[in-house]
Enzyme design. Structure first.
Site, PDB file in Angstrom:
ATOM      1  N   ASP A   1      13.747  65.148  31.647  1.00 10.18           N
ATOM      2  CA  ASP A   1      12.713  65.394  32.735  1.00 10.18           C
ATOM      3  C   ASP A   1      13.248  65.956  33.862  1.00 10.18           C
ATOM      4  O   ASP A   1      12.869  66.865  34.761  1.00 10.18           O
ATOM      5  CB  ASP A   1      12.047  64.134  32.989  1.00 10.18           C
TER       6      ASP A   1
ATOM      7  N   HIS B   1      13.498  60.617  32.009  1.00  7.46           N
ATOM      8  CA  HIS B   1      14.358  60.627  30.947  1.00  7.46           C
ATOM      9  C   HIS B   1      15.236  61.839  31.522  1.00  7.46           C
ATOM     10  O   HIS B   1      15.063  62.783  32.512  1.00  7.46           O
ATOM     11  CB  HIS B   1      13.686  61.604  29.764  1.00  7.46           C
TER      12      HIS B   1
HETATM   13  C1  XLS Z   1       6.381  57.395  24.140  1.00  9.30           C
HETATM   14  C2  XLS Z   1       7.342  56.226  24.807  1.00  9.30           C
HETATM   15  C3  XLS Z   1       8.001  56.877  26.026  1.00  9.30           C
HETATM   16  C4  XLS Z   1       9.090  55.745  26.324  1.00  9.30           C
HETATM   17  C5  XLS Z   1      10.243  56.578  27.157  1.00  9.30           C
HETATM   18  O1  XLS Z   1       5.301  57.052  23.571  1.00  9.30           O
HETATM   19  O2  XLS Z   1       6.092  55.469  25.578  1.00  9.30           O
HETATM   20  O3  XLS Z   1       7.479  57.500  26.858  1.00  9.30           O
HETATM   21  O4  XLS Z   1       8.454  55.011  27.528  1.00  9.30           O
HETATM   22  O5  XLS Z   1      10.927  57.276  26.273  1.00  9.30           O
END
Ligand code: XLS
Ligand code: CA
Ligand code: CA
Length: 451
Positions: free
Chosen positions: A112, A109
């Site tokens: 991140d 993200h």
């Molecule tokens: C949350 C989601 C998230 C997505 C990416 O539960 O799995 O991590 O994969 O935003």
């Protein structure tokens, strides 16, 4: 903007490059099944699985939960440091880890990689600086980007949704953020761009206009697809279904719900899905069901292989360790022709007591081995043709005169009424052979070996 890197120590000193040592090895820091370059079913194992380390759980999260503080030994998150320098150290740790593991891909993200700035412009500049730095690490290590995504759920402005917010300025903010991260993903050669709508849902229907929110979400996705073409991004746009958490109800509930939404809004053919094992569990489905449904509906994109816990009802995001479950999933992927842009992301986090840095290595080596062994079993099952032969025979009558005429629209309800009356049709049940087929699967799981 330049990024101060500071002195970069080695963060995983006891870990050498993780090597394939074969099934008889008891070295916990070696692969027993994952042999990246070895060919199975026509291509190297690494290309079948396209496995990715996720940046957020492995390098950002410090082990905090809603009841307590972080527990992990993560020197790159040390408080009090300049946030851009900390981000650079975190990136160095992540690429050191991925290179030693031999993970071909990663996922991130925007938040991140880079700490948010005081303004949107500063957030963008910070992300751009860290993307530049990531490009250097990618070049140096050969690690590629499976997908990028924008965090449209952490900031308080998204509390009532991003695309589905009652405030169009929030929609505009989300759109601006996605435009920027899609461009960053494009710059990094990402194979996909993912949209997960954790806040795209509701807490109560008493204040929610479902019709408007659906229309807003559809408009948002159209804007993303238009932007993809405008900038020449050749990867896939993927939506990740999840039924709930953090919202009480999320619109991207499961594969069938999202597939219907895409067709309703003319987005089919443009958007595919990223499927997570744990989200399937939360939706009351098996992961196998979600992947098989996506393949049947032509929307299979990529997978997040992290699993839930059978004893509780939340998103525990554990590393996969069931060869049998992963075999069934990979069987569907192979049957659908294999991944194209997609792959297997480990959107998985350690348990909070797994405090050592080495625990990250054990988790990933175990997960990659689980997927590798499952791939061998799935290939063996598919190449044997046993399930497909049974399935073929089970439906064979649909290719005969009656079945074909029904499906072609050549029989009305009245025709069928007459047929059953006149010919006194009395079909007998045929065994579905479930237990036998389960034994077939188990035999391939048991016997799967590198040839
Ligand atoms: C949350 C989601 C998230 C997505 C990416 O539960 O799995 O991590 O994969 O935003
Ligand atoms: Ca999850
Ligand atoms: Ca996920």
């Amino acid at each position: 903007m330049s990024v101060p890197e500071g002195d970069v120590p080695e963060f995983f000193p006891g870990v050498g490059p993780v090597r394939y040592a074969g099934p008889d090895s008891d070295d916990p820091l070696a692969f027993r099944w994952y042999d990246a370059d070895r060919v199975v079913a026509g291509k190297p194992m690494a290309e079948h699985l396209r496995m990715a380390v996720c940046y957020w759980h492995s390098f950002v999260w410090a082990g905090a939960d809603v009841f307590g503080a972080g527990t992990f030994d993560r020197p790159w998150t040390a408080p009090g440091r300049d946030p851009m320098e900390a981000a650079a150290q975190k990136m160095a740790a992540a690429f050191e880890f991925m290179a030693k593991l031999g993970a071909p891909y990663f996922c991130f993200h925007d938040r991140d990689l880079a700490p948010p700035g005081a303004t949107f412009a500063e957030s963008c500049a910070r992300l751009d600086a860290l993307v530049d730095q990531a490009l250097g690490h990618m070049e140096r290590t050969g690690v590629r980007l499976l997908w990028g995504t924008a965090n449209l759920f952490s900031h308080p402005r998204f509390a009532a949704g991003a695309a589905t917010s009652p405030d169009p300025e929030v929609f505009a903010h989300a759109a601006a953020q996605v435009a920027h991260v899609l461009e960053a993903t494009h710059r990094m050669g990402g194979a996909n761009y993912v949209l997960w709508g954790g806040r795209e849902g509701y807490e109560t229907l008493l204040n929610t206009d479902l019709r408007r929110e659906e229309a807003q979400l559809a408009r948002f996705l159209h804007l993303v697809v238009e932007h993809k073409y405008r900038i020449g991004f050749e990867g896939a746009i993927l939506v990740e279904p999840k039924p709930a958490e953090p919202a009480k109800h999320q619109y991207d509930h499961d594969v069938a719900t999202v597939a219907g939404f895409l067709v309703r809004h003319g987005l089919d053919g443009e958007v595919r899905l990223n499927l997570e094992a744990n989200h399937a569990t939360l939706a009351g489905h098996s992961f196998h069901h979600e992947v098989a449904t996506a393949a049947a509906l032509g929307v299979l994109g990529s997978i997040d292989a992290n699993r839930g816990d059978a004893q509780n009802g939340w998103d525990t995001d554990q590393f996969p360790n069931s060869v049998e479950e992963c075999t069934l999933v990979l069987y569907e992927v192979l049957r659908a022709g294999g991944f194209t842009t997609g792959g297997v992301n480990f959107d998985a986090r350690l348990r909070r007591q797994s405090v050592d840095r080495d625990d990250l290595v054990h988790a990933h080596v175990g997960a990659m081995d689980t997927l590798a062994r499952a791939l061998l079993a799935a290939v063996s099952l598919l190449e044997s043709g046993e399930l497909e032969a049974f399935r073929h025979d089970r439906y064979a009558a649909w290719d005969g005169p009656l079945g074909a005429a029904i499906l072609d629209g050549g029989r009305s309800l009245a025709d069928l009424h007459r047929l059953v009356l006149d010919d006194d049709l009395d079909p007998r049940p045929a065994s579905g052979r479930q237990e036998l087929l389960e034994r077939v699967v188990n035999r391939h799981v048991e016997q799967a070996r590198w040839p």
